[in-house]
Design an enzyme around this catalytic site. Structure first.
Site, PDB file in Angstrom:
ATOM      1  CB  SER A 140      -2.521   4.377  -5.044  1.00  0.00           C
ATOM      2  OG  SER A 140      -2.572   3.428  -3.998  1.00  0.00           O
ATOM      3  CE1 TYR A 153       2.267   2.481  -6.334  1.00  0.00           C
ATOM      4  CE2 TYR A 153       1.191   2.115  -4.216  1.00  0.00           C
ATOM      5  CZ  TYR A 153       1.115   2.264  -5.585  1.00  0.00           C
ATOM      6  OH  TYR A 153      -0.095   2.191  -6.223  1.00  0.00           O
TER       7      TYR A 153
END
Length: 256
Positions: A140, A153
């Protein structure tokens, strides 16, 4: 990549039942690979196989090492040695750091980091023995920069990219390449859930909530899953043999 260019290759895609994973599986299949998809929910996996996007599936929670190894053994038995691993399974949770407890950090690390470790750990030795392998981690942009309210995250995705860079050095002379593809906000069910949360918490309409997510993308839009799949497909090919240890952002020009 030309149709059929991955003919004879067996590819395994974790978290392959929907969104980016399903798009990657379909792209690899179209390129000639025999594709096994894994995930926790049988319905989407079976539907993808029925639609021709994969050759077969196996149930496994990517965060569960034993289940992952069992699924991989079954896939190898049915479709032969795996030469391409796309470690796509992941999850995201958000909260201010003050409300982010140790359990959230563990959950994020278990799926976004250890999910990669489990699959790569089961497949790396056979790949190096064969003299060919492609490992692509769907990370990501959160692994390349920081975002507020997603500390757990972001930390997990940074860890996954660190793993990619280190493993690429260990395997540089083996015929195995290890890379990460880092999408920005992508048009998936998970992002739709994020939009819904923004709407619920702020009272904004969908257009305004979407604008909040895409304001960091100079193109002003969500990335399409097929665009991520195209990047993965390139990295899996023979012509990408000199590309390893890289983290490629698919994010509309977002500055990292």
């Amino acid at each position: 990549m030309a149709k059929g260019s991955l003919q004879g290759r067996h590819a395994l895609v974790t978290g392959g039942g929907r969104g980016i994973g399903a798009a990657i599986a379909a792209a690899l299949t179209a390129a000639g690979a025999r594709v096994t998809v894994t995930g926790r929910n049988e319905g989407p996996l079976a539907a993808l196989v029925e639609a021709g996007g994969a050759a077969g599936y196996a149930l496994a929670d990517a965060a569960d090492e034993a289940a992952t190894r069992t699924a991989i053994r079954a896939a190898v038995t049915e479709r032969g040695p795996v030469s391409i691993l796309v470690a796509n399974a992941g999850a995201a949770e958000s909260a201010p750091f003050a409300r982010t407890d140790a359990d959230m950090f563990r959950r994020m690390l278990d799926i976004n980091l250890m999910g990669v470790v489990h699959a790569a750990g089961a497949l790396l030795t056979p790949m190096t023995e064969a003299g060919f392998g492609r490992i692509v981690v769907v990370a990501s942009t959160a692994g390349l920069r920081g975002y507020a309210y997603t500390t757990a995250y972001c930390a997990a995705k940074h860890a996954a990219i660190g793993l990619v860079r280190s493993l690429a050095l260990e395997t540089a002379r083996t015929g195995v390449t290890v890379n990460a593809v880092c999408p920005g906000f992508t048009a998936t069910d998970l992002v739709e859930e994020s939009i819904a949360r923004i709407m619920a918490k702020t009272g904004r309409n969908r257009e305004a909530a979407l604008a909040e997510l895409t304001r960091g993308n100079p193109q002003g839009r969500l990335v399409a899953p097929a665009e991520v799949a195209d990047a993965v497909l390139w990295l899996c090919g023979e012509d990408a043999s000199a590309i390893t240890g890289q983290s490629i952002a698919v994010a509309g020009g977002e500055v990292m």
